[in-house]
Design a protein around this motif. Structure first.
Motif, PDB file in Angstrom:
ATOM      1  N   THR A 181      74.917  79.387  17.246  1.00 40.50           N
ATOM      2  CA  THR A 181      74.078  79.432  16.016  1.00 40.50           C
ATOM      3  C   THR A 181      74.169  80.498  15.320  1.00 40.50           C
ATOM      4  O   THR A 181      74.262  81.655  15.805  1.00 40.50           O
ATOM      5  CB  THR A 181      72.649  79.433  16.692  1.00 40.50           C
ATOM      6  N   LEU A 182      74.392  80.324  14.017  1.00 40.99           N
ATOM      7  CA  LEU A 182      74.588  81.694  13.064  1.00 40.99           C
ATOM      8  C   LEU A 182      73.349  82.148  12.346  1.00 40.99           C
ATOM      9  O   LEU A 182      72.978  81.649  11.426  1.00 40.99           O
ATOM     10  CB  LEU A 182      75.600  81.238  12.122  1.00 40.99           C
ATOM     11  N   ASP A 183      72.457  82.630  13.207  1.00 41.27           N
ATOM     12  CA  ASP A 183      71.006  83.042  12.664  1.00 41.27           C
ATOM     13  C   ASP A 183      70.650  84.626  12.247  1.00 41.27           C
ATOM     14  O   ASP A 183      69.937  84.928  12.131  1.00 41.27           O
ATOM     15  CB  ASP A 183      69.980  82.548  13.664  1.00 41.27           C
ATOM     16  N   THR A 184      72.001  85.223  12.520  1.00 40.66           N
ATOM     17  CA  THR A 184      71.974  86.636  12.392  1.00 40.66           C
ATOM     18  C   THR A 184      72.983  87.147  11.240  1.00 40.66           C
ATOM     19  O   THR A 184      73.364  88.242  11.069  1.00 40.66           O
ATOM     20  CB  THR A 184      72.081  87.502  13.454  1.00 40.66           C
ATOM     21  N   LEU A 185      73.308  86.135  10.405  1.00 40.98           N
ATOM     22  CA  LEU A 185      74.072  86.562   9.022  1.00 40.98           C
ATOM     23  C   LEU A 185      73.445  87.401   7.933  1.00 40.98           C
ATOM     24  O   LEU A 185      72.186  87.081   8.142  1.00 40.98           O
ATOM     25  CB  LEU A 185      74.726  85.363   8.565  1.00 40.98           C
ATOM     26  N   PRO A 186      74.011  87.908   7.174  1.00 45.13           N
ATOM     27  CA  PRO A 186      73.381  88.653   6.038  1.00 45.13           C
ATOM     28  C   PRO A 186      72.420  87.891   5.339  1.00 45.13           C
ATOM     29  O   PRO A 186      73.060  86.470   5.142  1.00 45.13           O
ATOM     30  CB  PRO A 186      74.500  89.235   5.131  1.00 45.13           C
ATOM     31  N   ALA A 187      71.383  88.086   4.881  1.00 41.19           N
ATOM     32  CA  ALA A 187      70.363  87.190   4.257  1.00 41.19           C
ATOM     33  C   ALA A 187      70.916  86.567   2.978  1.00 41.19           C
ATOM     34  O   ALA A 187      70.616  85.427   2.744  1.00 41.19           O
ATOM     35  CB  ALA A 187      69.024  87.863   4.060  1.00 41.19           C
ATOM     36  N   ASN A 188      71.771  87.225   2.361  1.00 45.87           N
ATOM     37  CA  ASN A 188      72.339  86.756   0.941  1.00 45.87           C
ATOM     38  C   ASN A 188      73.551  85.978   1.006  1.00 45.87           C
ATOM     39  O   ASN A 188      74.191  85.579   0.370  1.00 45.87           O
ATOM     40  CB  ASN A 188      72.475  87.863   0.086  1.00 45.87           C
TER      41      ASN A 188
ATOM     42  N   VAL B   7      81.009  87.421  15.673  1.00 48.11           N
ATOM     43  CA  VAL B   7      80.698  86.812  14.424  1.00 48.11           C
ATOM     44  C   VAL B   7      79.830  87.811  13.806  1.00 48.11           C
ATOM     45  O   VAL B   7      79.810  88.275  12.612  1.00 48.11           O
ATOM     46  CB  VAL B   7      80.290  85.460  14.478  1.00 48.11           C
ATOM     47  N   ALA B   8      78.747  88.109  14.353  1.00 50.91           N
ATOM     48  CA  ALA B   8      77.631  88.844  13.877  1.00 50.91           C
ATOM     49  C   ALA B   8      77.965  90.191  13.351  1.00 50.91           C
ATOM     50  O   ALA B   8      77.699  90.738  12.241  1.00 50.91           O
ATOM     51  CB  ALA B   8      76.313  88.903  14.898  1.00 50.91           C
ATOM     52  N   PRO B   9      78.669  90.935  14.295  1.00 47.21           N
ATOM     53  CA  PRO B   9      78.994  92.514  13.825  1.00 47.21           C
ATOM     54  C   PRO B   9      80.010  92.336  12.748  1.00 47.21           C
ATOM     55  O   PRO B   9      79.974  93.305  11.724  1.00 47.21           O
ATOM     56  CB  PRO B   9      79.384  92.993  15.227  1.00 47.21           C
ATOM     57  N   ILE B  10      81.125  91.502  12.718  1.00 49.43           N
ATOM     58  CA  ILE B  10      81.950  91.267  11.750  1.00 49.43           C
ATOM     59  C   ILE B  10      81.199  91.024  10.225  1.00 49.43           C
ATOM     60  O   ILE B  10      81.514  91.636   9.365  1.00 49.43           O
ATOM     61  CB  ILE B  10      82.833  90.350  12.007  1.00 49.43           C
ATOM     62  N   CYS B  11      80.514  89.904  10.375  1.00 49.93           N
ATOM     63  CA  CYS B  11      79.647  89.828   9.109  1.00 49.93           C
ATOM     64  C   CYS B  11      78.957  90.790   8.302  1.00 49.93           C
ATOM     65  O   CYS B  11      78.944  91.079   7.475  1.00 49.93           O
ATOM     66  CB  CYS B  11      78.934  88.462   9.431  1.00 49.93           C
ATOM     67  N   GLU B  12      78.262  91.546   9.491  1.00 51.76           N
ATOM     68  CA  GLU B  12      77.495  92.686   9.082  1.00 51.76           C
ATOM     69  C   GLU B  12      78.137  93.837   8.320  1.00 51.76           C
ATOM     70  O   GLU B  12      77.801  94.272   7.300  1.00 51.76           O
ATOM     71  CB  GLU B  12      76.602  93.221  10.190  1.00 51.76           C
ATOM     72  N   MET B  13      79.350  94.069   9.047  1.00 49.59           N
ATOM     73  CA  MET B  13      80.337  95.056   8.668  1.00 49.59           C
ATOM     74  C   MET B  13      80.837  94.787   7.387  1.00 49.59           C
ATOM     75  O   MET B  13      81.121  95.664   6.235  1.00 49.59           O
ATOM     76  CB  MET B  13      81.381  95.438   9.814  1.00 49.59           C
ATOM     77  N   LEU B  14      81.161  93.325   6.962  1.00 50.16           N
ATOM     78  CA  LEU B  14      81.799  92.805   5.613  1.00 50.16           C
ATOM     79  C   LEU B  14      80.732  93.237   4.433  1.00 50.16           C
ATOM     80  O   LEU B  14      81.345  93.880   3.508  1.00 50.16           O
ATOM     81  CB  LEU B  14      81.998  91.413   5.771  1.00 50.16           C
ATOM     82  N   GLU B  15      79.519  92.868   4.950  1.00 51.78           N
ATOM     83  CA  GLU B  15      78.487  93.207   3.817  1.00 51.78           C
ATOM     84  C   GLU B  15      78.540  94.730   3.465  1.00 51.78           C
ATOM     85  O   GLU B  15      78.172  95.207   2.349  1.00 51.78           O
ATOM     86  CB  GLU B  15      77.244  92.578   4.247  1.00 51.78           C
ATOM     87  N   ARG B  16      78.085  95.556   4.599  1.00 52.25           N
ATOM     88  CA  ARG B  16      77.864  96.919   4.661  1.00 52.25           C
ATOM     89  C   ARG B  16      78.990  97.728   3.960  1.00 52.25           C
ATOM     90  O   ARG B  16      78.565  98.815   3.418  1.00 52.25           O
ATOM     91  CB  ARG B  16      77.682  97.352   6.054  1.00 52.25           C
TER      92      ARG B  16
END
Length: 205
Positions: free
Chosen positions: A175-182, A147-156
């Motif tokens: 727990t989803l505590d490393t998602l993009p801040a926005n 989840v975390a790397p996919i979300c980071e890549m979607l944003e980047r």
């Protein structure tokens, strides 16, 4: 006779676990097949119904991305309810083959099917002048740390429009505590051992 009776429930079980029913929109009630392979677990009807109630009014005309497509239940449900287009991404050969068959069966003209792992495909994506997607469905395999790397890549990769919505379905314990801040939580619920959440992307500062 006893052997024949013992065999019938097994046939029923396999059939039940290899079909998915569209619950709303143009193709409401249609049943589609998907491969009965390990780890493939379509989003349950009850969860899908809740999700698409959340998305009511937002979905028509939306450009969607269905990562880890599996049965295609989320993306096909979106098309049935008026999404402008859906890009399906999955790496399993059997899944991609059946998705193509189901899309052809429904005569859907606005679906793109990509045979690749979600991470590899996102890594190859080049940002467009205008971000592509209004809505992302993400239902990755549980307990794989995806989840975390996919979300980071979607944003980047700048693939999401401002105020895009992102649906994430995970094991309840995650727990989803490393998602993009926005990314701001919009709705969340749990059903059994599954947690499902809908986020709204705010403009980056």
């Amino acid at each position: 006779m006893p052997r024949r009776n013992n065999h019938r429930p097994q046939k029923t079980r396999v059939t039940d676990t290899s079909t998915v029913r569209i619950i709303g929109g143009e193709w409401r009630g249609r049943k589609l097949h998907f491969p009965d392979i390990e780890g493939l677990r379509p989003t349950p009807d009850r969860v899908r119904e809740t999700l698409f109630n959340w998305l009511q009014g937002y979905l028509p005309g939306a450009r969607c991305l269905d990562l880890f497509s599996g049965s295609g239940a989320l993306g096909i449900e979106a098309l049935s309810r008026g999404a402008a287009s859906v890009t399906f991404v999955d790496q399993a050969t059997e899944v991609v083959s059946q998705l193509r068959s189901n899309i052809n069966l429904l005569k859907a003209q606005n679906a793109e099917i990509i045979a690749a792992s979600a991470l590899d495909w996102l890594d190859r994506c080049q940002p467009d002048q205008e971000p592509r997607y209004d809505l992302v469905f993400m239902d990755p395999p549980f307990h794989k740390g995806l989840v975390a790397p996919i979300c980071e890549m979607l944003e980047r990769r700048s693939l999401l429009r401002e105020e895009a919505m992102i649906y994430i379905e995970t094991e309840k314990s995650l727990t989803l505590d490393t998602l993009p801040a926005n990314w701001v939580i919009h709705r969340e619920k749990a059903a059994g051992q599954v947690a499902y959440r809908l986020f709204v992307r705010q403009p980056s500062e």
